[in-house]
Scaffold this motif. Structure first.
Motif, mmCIF file in Angstrom:
data_model
loop_
_atom_site.group_PDB
_atom_site.id
_atom_site.type_symbol
_atom_site.label_atom_id
_atom_site.label_comp_id
_atom_site.label_asym_id
_atom_site.label_seq_id
_atom_site.Cartn_x
_atom_site.Cartn_y
_atom_site.Cartn_z
ATOM 1 N N LEU A 157 0.584 -1.569 -0.167
ATOM 2 C CA LEU A 157 0.385 0.126 -0.107
ATOM 3 C C LEU A 157 0.751 1.219 -0.245
ATOM 4 N N GLU A 158 1.579 1.566 1.259
ATOM 5 C CA GLU A 158 2.522 2.086 0.717
ATOM 6 C C GLU A 158 3.302 2.706 -0.916
ATOM 7 N N SER A 159 3.852 1.370 -1.143
ATOM 8 C CA SER A 159 4.648 1.953 -2.297
ATOM 9 C C SER A 159 3.254 2.733 -3.335
ATOM 10 N N THR A 160 2.480 2.163 -2.976
ATOM 11 C CA THR A 160 0.898 2.267 -4.059
ATOM 12 C C THR A 160 0.698 3.490 -4.196
ATOM 13 N N VAL A 161 0.492 4.648 -3.094
ATOM 14 C CA VAL A 161 0.588 5.968 -2.760
ATOM 15 C C VAL A 161 1.954 6.394 -3.474
ATOM 16 N N ASP A 162 3.096 6.124 -2.915
ATOM 17 C CA ASP A 162 4.476 6.918 -2.973
ATOM 18 C C ASP A 162 4.100 6.744 -4.955
ATOM 19 N N GLU A 163 3.713 6.007 -5.104
ATOM 20 C CA GLU A 163 3.319 6.041 -6.798
ATOM 21 C C GLU A 163 2.584 6.541 -7.383
ATOM 22 N N LEU A 164 1.735 6.955 -6.634
ATOM 23 C CA LEU A 164 0.426 7.813 -7.822
ATOM 24 C C LEU A 164 0.407 8.592 -8.842
ATOM 25 N N PRO A 165 1.207 9.183 -8.421
ATOM 26 C CA PRO A 165 1.678 11.322 -9.320
ATOM 27 C C PRO A 165 2.334 10.688 -10.077
ATOM 28 N N THR A 166 2.689 9.065 -10.299
ATOM 29 C CA THR A 166 3.511 8.801 -11.851
ATOM 30 C C THR A 166 2.518 7.500 -12.851
ATOM 31 N N VAL A 167 0.973 7.558 -12.149
ATOM 32 C CA VAL A 167 0.635 6.323 -12.471
ATOM 33 C C VAL A 167 0.252 7.053 -14.415
ATOM 34 N N GLU A 168 -0.183 7.816 -14.216
ATOM 35 C CA GLU A 168 0.013 8.253 -16.315
ATOM 36 C C GLU A 168 0.762 7.584 -16.797
ATOM 37 N N LYS A 169 2.294 8.157 -16.355
ATOM 38 C CA LYS A 169 3.658 7.782 -17.450
ATOM 39 C C LYS A 169 3.881 6.566 -17.447
ATOM 40 N N GLN A 170 3.617 5.694 -15.737
ATOM 41 C CA GLN A 170 3.900 4.549 -16.050
ATOM 42 C C GLN A 170 2.939 4.006 -16.937
ATOM 43 N N MET A 171 1.582 3.602 -16.634
ATOM 44 C CA MET A 171 0.833 3.265 -17.775
ATOM 45 C C MET A 171 1.006 3.223 -18.945
#
Length: 302
Positions: A202-216
């Motif tokens: 969960l912590e990792s998910t929250v950390d990376e949410l701001p970059t989810v658009e670029k990652q996807m």
């Protein structure tokens, strides 16, 4: 800490929908963009098994169910997916029994490290929900929800994903569709993770949410261009941060699926197998596990 959120993009996670207030209207259809995702084949004298890697959600307008992929599907007498979804009522019951914390468990927000609580609350609110909406969830379920829901807001939809397209085509053609796993099994993999691993997830998910658009966007581009090695770097390298999650959600499943393929080779016929593309990429892929079993998977050129 690299994200583990990509590992939640399974058929199961996409069924764990948040309330309607967190969703966004579908994106209008776009012009068709050609995609040539990777396809492999395992065969002997009387058995052929195609292995197709999927991205479970896509934006509209991508043309991938054609050329070699469609030819392989048309030649197959049966279709095998990661999971054939149960009816919604059954799924809701399974999620409630495995994903909600027992009575008396402290709210999820309080279980997170103090420096993660503000970001977690913001992530929930950004989805159009009250900040405490996920407080009764176990960490794994909150992580899957926070991983998947933003994709809907970005225009990604499982209705455009290969699983739903392939399932509809199979039913139209009268091909049987079965699953390598059941919903109970997939939920069990997440729910069976240790509390420490779930919270880290969960912590990792929250950390990376701001970059989810670029990652996807990168993941879909690698998939569409048939670049499994690059896709593996995107999807699977993050698991190095959590050996427990890697073993449960990736390596063990790949091993079981490879064993299924080898056993299925004993029966004549042609089978189209479609699983998440991350399972067909990297050093622990299904193909690598098959090689260890003495079975060769070859990439289909097109």
């Amino acid at each position: 800490m690299k994200t583990l959120m990509k590992t939640t993009l399974t058929s199961l996670a996409l069924a764990l929908a948040l309330p309607a207030c967190a969703q966004q209207a579908p994106t209008p259809p776009a012009a068709k963009a050609d995609a040539d995702p990777a396809l492999w084949v395992v065969k002997d004298a009387d058995t052929t098994i195609y292995l197709f890697g999927t991205i479970h959600v896509l934006k509209p307008g991508m043309s991938w169910f054609d050329e070699a992929v469609k030819t392989a599907f048309d030649r197959s007498g049966e279709v095998v997916l990661e999971l054939v979804m149960p009816d919604p009522a059954k799924m809701q019951g399974l999620v409630a029994s495995t994903g909600l914390a027992p009575e008396g468990t402290p709210p999820l927000t309080e279980r997170l490290p103090a420096d993660k609580r503000k970001a977690f609350g913001k992530a929930v609110v950004d989805l159009g929900l009250p900040a405490n909406a996920l407080d009764r969830y176990r960490p794994w379920l909150a992580a899957t929800q926070l991983s998947v829901a933003p994709l809907s807001k970005l225009g990604y939809d499982s209705a455009n994903g290969p699983e739903e397209v392939i399932t509809a085509a199979a039913r139209t053609a009268g091909k049987p569709v079965t699953g390598l796993e059941t919903a109970e099994q997939q939920l069990g993999y997440f729910a069976g993770l240790s509390d420490k691993a779930q919270l880290k997830f969960l912590e990792s998910t929250v950390d990376e949410l701001p970059t989810v658009e670029k990652q996807m966007a990168r993941m879909v581009d690698d998939w569409a261009r048939g670049r499994p090695d690059d896709l593996a770097n995107e999807m699977n390298d993050s698991l190095k941060d959590s050996p427990e999650v890697a073993k449960v959600l990736l390596t063990d499943r790949n091993t079981r699926w490879a064993e299924w393929v080898k056993a299925r080779m004993e029966k004549p016929g042609t089978v189209f197998v479609a699983v998440g593309a991350g399972h067909l990429a990297g050093p622990e892929s299904v193909q690598a596990q098959l090689q260890r079993l003495g079975v060769k998977a070859e990439r289909v050129p097109y």
